[in-house]
Design an enzyme around this catalytic site. Sequence first.
Site, PDB file in Angstrom:
ATOM      1  N   CYS A 358       8.029 110.858  46.364  1.00  0.00           N
ATOM      2  CA  CYS A 358       6.957 109.869  46.442  1.00  0.00           C
ATOM      3  C   CYS A 358       7.349 108.697  47.327  1.00  0.00           C
ATOM      4  CB  CYS A 358       6.512 109.455  45.041  1.00  0.00           C
ATOM      5  SG  CYS A 358       4.779 108.946  45.019  1.00  0.00           S
ATOM      6  N   HIS A 483       5.427 114.459  42.542  1.00  0.00           N
ATOM      7  CA  HIS A 483       6.558 114.300  41.610  1.00  0.00           C
ATOM      8  C   HIS A 483       6.942 115.652  41.006  1.00  0.00           C
ATOM      9  CE1 HIS A 483       6.710 109.877  41.419  1.00  0.00           C
ATOM     10  NE2 HIS A 483       5.431 109.956  41.699  1.00  0.00           N
ATOM     11  N   GLU A 485       9.504 116.415  39.475  1.00  0.00           N
ATOM     12  CA  GLU A 485      10.299 116.278  38.242  1.00  0.00           C
ATOM     13  C   GLU A 485       9.495 116.530  36.969  1.00  0.00           C
ATOM     14  OE1 GLU A 485       9.472 113.801  40.285  1.00  0.00           O
ATOM     15  OE2 GLU A 485       9.198 111.880  39.287  1.00  0.00           O
TER      16      GLU A 485
HETATM   17  N1  GLN Z   1       4.096 102.902  45.846  1.00  0.00           N
HETATM   18  C1  GLN Z   1       3.828 104.135  46.504  1.00  0.00           C
HETATM   19  C2  GLN Z   1       2.353 104.476  46.513  1.00  0.00           C
HETATM   20  O1  GLN Z   1       1.590 103.939  45.752  1.00  0.00           O
HETATM   21  C3  GLN Z   1       4.634 105.255  45.895  1.00  0.00           C
HETATM   22  C4  GLN Z   1       4.260 105.567  44.500  1.00  0.00           C
HETATM   23  C5  GLN Z   1       5.309 106.346  43.764  1.00  0.00           C
HETATM   24  O2  GLN Z   1       6.457 106.420  44.200  1.00  0.00           O
HETATM   25  N2  GLN Z   1       4.975 106.917  42.630  1.00  0.00           N
HETATM   26  O3  GLN Z   1       1.914 105.295  47.283  1.00  0.00           O
END
Ligand code: GLN
Length: 544
Positions: A358, A483, A485
């Site tokens: 992310c 994600h 995970e």
């Molecule tokens: N802050 C970033 C976004 O909103 C990444 C979000 C995250 O890592 N879950 O796109």
Amino acid sequence: MKVAAIKIDPYLNWDSGTLNPYQHGEVFVTYDGMETDLDLGHYERFLDVELPGISNITTGKVYQSVISKERKGDFLGACVQIIPHITNEIKEMVREISAKDNYDVVLVELGGTVGDIESQPFLEALRQLRNEEGSKNVMFVHVTFVPYLNAAGEFKTKPTQHSSKELRSMGINPDMIVLRSQEHIDDDIKRKIAHFCDVDFDAVVNTPDAQSIYEVPLVLDRENAGQFISDRINLGIDFENDKNTLNEWEEIVNSLKIQSPVVTIGIVGKYVELEDAYISIRESLHHAAAKNGVKMNIVYLSSDVDVKDENELKAFEEELSKLDGILIPGGFGDRGVEGKLSAVDYAIENEVPIFGICLGMQCMVIQFARRIGMEDANSSEFKTDLEYPVIDMMEEQKKIKNMGGTMRLGAYDCKLIDGTKTKEAYGEDLIQERHRHRFEYNNEYRDVLTENGLVIAGTTPDDFLVEIVELPDHPWFIGCQFHPEFKSRPNNAHPLFASFVKAAFDNKEYRNNTEDEIFEKINSNKTFNKYKNSSREERKYALV
Ligand code: GLN
């Protein structure tokens, strides 16, 4: 048996999405896009299921639902009260989940402590539920902490006695008591608790601290907790003669016990003081290590470094040099981002396997862009008026004002591109992974970044959003916007984590072997193939 698990959080937040990880640990995301308590992650990993978002009930959700019903006129004429309206709503929510998929067993965990004001409506609702469903179908398990006083050399059972009494005063008789403790509790103490708390001796179960959370089901089995529960609510399981129920679980626990060789992965993030903030990543790394037959050693490195301060940067790089692999997790806000970008740069320069998740993936894109000359490349989350906003807010996000539950959330399809390491790791064309973000790889920079070597390894099926990037001539450099995970299981490590940990292990071998040993390995090991045609001098350089 089909088992659903529900977590009740008696706080007023509607969900955990707007809570700081320092307050609450990781925010877990369900396939259907609900931001939930991290306990749902435990349930998914232990039960190997995918739970719907409604499995997390909060006071916020209960009240919002009741109040919107009141506004619609559903209770016309009635005075709307905690009892019966709130308690009815709670029961309805619990029943809705159990009805959803024809579950055999529904496990409801009520968070907090007996005596908390905010958990009282839930206790009352659960009491009523037992009355309505019949006591043969509902049982209560009370989990207590039994402190050990070093100075006196004894366990103290009073807190357990008092909380059980408190529960009884609310009409809930615990059927079983699980004693959490640091050390093993003997039968005499259990007998005392059974006597004073009015439960069967067989129903007093001790779970002392275990080496790993995955050992707990085996501990519960040793305490015969399963048999007691099965008998109590008529599940019809004969644990004595059906021992293989836990065989697979024992294998999992054994695979996690491997002591060597060790692979060291650094999680470079800004919430490193609280391990719970990265709990699913931590678990995924352990699953991947078990799959590769290695022991996982996780180092938490704060990305909150002043990279302009030469000494600080040097010290940071010194820490990075001890790692076999670097993982950059997700995050929000600009604190610690420059440190993450330095870690990406370090991994590129030193050919250390690196996994970006992310925000971690976004940092890979930003740093790659900076390296090819876009000096102020950044995400518009952190800075406006950028010349190169290589990460930008998604169009549909620009109109949204509310913060809660408005990100791109939950599972989406992602198409993998032929010939990429990612596709090789997954061995599939189309995958489903869970998202939680507002910002994206900016399509305006797709051509220039790709031309310069940042490969797009996965996109949305319509090709519109870039989901995965990788560097082909790096030992392992993969960043994903989702994600992974959340989908790793102890019996089924996530393919990206498994492939990353393998690369980190190869990297360690590479660094720890002599030059001649490496030359020998080069022909047999894929990761080193790139050096096959290099000169001895170049290989030597790579060794450093
Ligand atoms: N802050 C970033 C976004 O909103 C990444 C979000 C995250 O890592 N879950 O796109």
